[in-house]
Write a protein that holds these residues in place. Structure first.
Motif, PDB file in Angstrom:
ATOM      1  N   ALA A  50       0.816  -1.207   0.000  1.00 55.11           N
ATOM      2  CA  ALA A  50       0.000   0.000   0.000  1.00 55.11           C
ATOM      3  C   ALA A  50       0.857   1.267   0.000  1.00 55.11           C
ATOM      4  O   ALA A  50       0.507   2.251  -0.649  1.00 55.11           O
ATOM      5  CB  ALA A  50      -0.939   0.007   1.202  1.00 55.11           C
ATOM      6  N   ARG A  53       1.980   2.006  -3.491  1.00 45.89           N
ATOM      7  CA  ARG A  53       0.870   2.509  -4.303  1.00 45.89           C
ATOM      8  C   ARG A  53       0.531   3.955  -3.937  1.00 45.89           C
ATOM      9  O   ARG A  53       0.275   4.776  -4.820  1.00 45.89           O
ATOM     10  CB  ARG A  53      -0.361   1.602  -4.157  1.00 45.89           C
ATOM     11  CG  ARG A  53      -0.158   0.232  -4.771  1.00 45.89           C
ATOM     12  CD  ARG A  53      -1.441  -0.571  -4.935  1.00 45.89           C
ATOM     13  NE  ARG A  53      -2.340  -0.581  -3.800  1.00 45.89           N
ATOM     14  CZ  ARG A  53      -2.297  -1.451  -2.783  1.00 45.89           C
ATOM     15  NH1 ARG A  53      -1.366  -2.386  -2.758  1.00 45.89           N
ATOM     16  NH2 ARG A  53      -3.186  -1.396  -1.810  1.00 45.89           N
ATOM     17  N   ALA A  81      -8.032   2.640  -8.107  1.00 42.72           N
ATOM     18  CA  ALA A  81      -7.489   2.784  -6.754  1.00 42.72           C
ATOM     19  C   ALA A  81      -8.485   3.448  -5.803  1.00 42.72           C
ATOM     20  O   ALA A  81      -8.356   3.319  -4.588  1.00 42.72           O
ATOM     21  CB  ALA A  81      -6.182   3.570  -6.790  1.00 42.72           C
ATOM     22  N   ASP A  84      -9.851   0.769  -3.601  1.00 42.70           N
ATOM     23  CA  ASP A  84      -8.884  -0.048  -2.874  1.00 42.70           C
ATOM     24  C   ASP A  84      -9.345  -0.304  -1.448  1.00 42.70           C
ATOM     25  O   ASP A  84     -10.033   0.517  -0.844  1.00 42.70           O
ATOM     26  CB  ASP A  84      -7.520   0.649  -2.870  1.00 42.70           C
ATOM     27  CG  ASP A  84      -6.380  -0.285  -2.563  1.00 42.70           C
ATOM     28  OD1 ASP A  84      -5.743  -0.751  -3.509  1.00 42.70           O
ATOM     29  OD2 ASP A  84      -6.140  -0.545  -1.359  1.00 42.70           O
ATOM     30  N   LYS A  85      -8.943  -1.443  -0.896  1.00 42.72           N
ATOM     31  CA  LYS A  85      -9.334  -1.767   0.487  1.00 42.72           C
ATOM     32  C   LYS A  85      -8.572  -0.913   1.496  1.00 42.72           C
ATOM     33  O   LYS A  85      -9.037  -0.711   2.613  1.00 42.72           O
ATOM     34  CB  LYS A  85      -9.117  -3.248   0.771  1.00 42.72           C
ATOM     35  CG  LYS A  85      -7.676  -3.692   0.711  1.00 42.72           C
ATOM     36  CD  LYS A  85      -7.518  -5.161   1.008  1.00 42.72           C
ATOM     37  CE  LYS A  85      -6.031  -5.495   0.958  1.00 42.72           C
ATOM     38  NZ  LYS A  85      -5.767  -6.855   1.327  1.00 42.72           N
ATOM     39  N   VAL A  89      -4.627   4.425   0.303  1.00 41.24           N
ATOM     40  CA  VAL A  89      -4.596   4.346  -1.164  1.00 41.24           C
ATOM     41  C   VAL A  89      -5.799   5.079  -1.739  1.00 41.24           C
ATOM     42  O   VAL A  89      -5.671   5.838  -2.705  1.00 41.24           O
ATOM     43  CB  VAL A  89      -4.555   2.869  -1.640  1.00 41.24           C
ATOM     44  CG1 VAL A  89      -4.666   2.782  -3.152  1.00 41.24           C
ATOM     45  CG2 VAL A  89      -3.288   2.190  -1.152  1.00 41.24           C
ATOM     46  N   ARG A  90      -6.966   4.887  -1.150  1.00 46.27           N
ATOM     47  CA  ARG A  90      -8.166   5.585  -1.624  1.00 46.27           C
ATOM     48  C   ARG A  90      -8.001   7.101  -1.507  1.00 46.27           C
ATOM     49  O   ARG A  90      -8.357   7.854  -2.411  1.00 46.27           O
ATOM     50  CB  ARG A  90      -9.407   5.134  -0.859  1.00 46.27           C
ATOM     51  CG  ARG A  90      -9.818   3.703  -1.132  1.00 46.27           C
ATOM     52  CD  ARG A  90     -11.209   3.378  -0.621  1.00 46.27           C
ATOM     53  NE  ARG A  90     -11.469   3.733   0.765  1.00 46.27           N
ATOM     54  CZ  ARG A  90     -11.202   2.947   1.821  1.00 46.27           C
ATOM     55  NH1 ARG A  90     -10.646   1.769   1.643  1.00 46.27           N
ATOM     56  NH2 ARG A  90     -11.506   3.358   3.041  1.00 46.27           N
TER      57      ARG A  90
END
Length: 130
Positions: A50, A53, A81, A84-85, A89-90
């Motif tokens: 993560a 990213r 993205a 994303d979990k 990242v989100r």
């Protein structure tokens, strides 16, 4: 008298070289920026980490502010993205998306959805920045 001419000629050459550098500097650096954009796009696509990213998204956003087309190839990955979990990242994706200057009809609804529905404050802040 001869030394005076030599100094003037040397100054003219230096002035010409400086002007030439200023004219060509952007083109010379553009290739380097394109290589960086490709590198960060690959990191975003392939990395499982993560932090990697997030860094890739931040750098792509910075490159997009320099020249929008540098992040063009990564735009679908930036949209991906947003789902994303990992909250970090989100958040980075939302901010990077805003820096790519997308059409509101493409990105606006997604960013508003993050603002309304995401439980993480950092993601909401990233969406606001986006």
């Amino acid at each position: 008298m001869g030394a005076n001419r030599f100094v003037k000629a040397l100054c003219a050459v230096a002035l010409f070289n400086g002007a030439l550098f200023l004219c060509l500097k952007e083109e010379a650096l553009a290739g380097e920026k394109e290589d960086q954009a490709k590198k960060y796009t690959e990191e975003l696509r392939k990395s499982k980490d993560a932090k990697v990213r997030v860094n890739a998204l931040q750098e792509l956003g910075n490159l997009a502010q320099i020249k929008k087309s540098l992040a063009k190839d990564a735009t679908p990955d930036i949209y991906e993205a947003l789902k994303d979990k990992e909250a970090g990242v989100r958040a980075a994706a939302a901010e990077a998306l805003g820096k790519t200057d997308p059409e509101y009809k493409d990105a606006g609804a997604l960013l508003v959805k993050l603002l309304k529905e995401d439980k993480e404050e950092g993601v909401k802040i990233g969406a606001m920045k986006g």
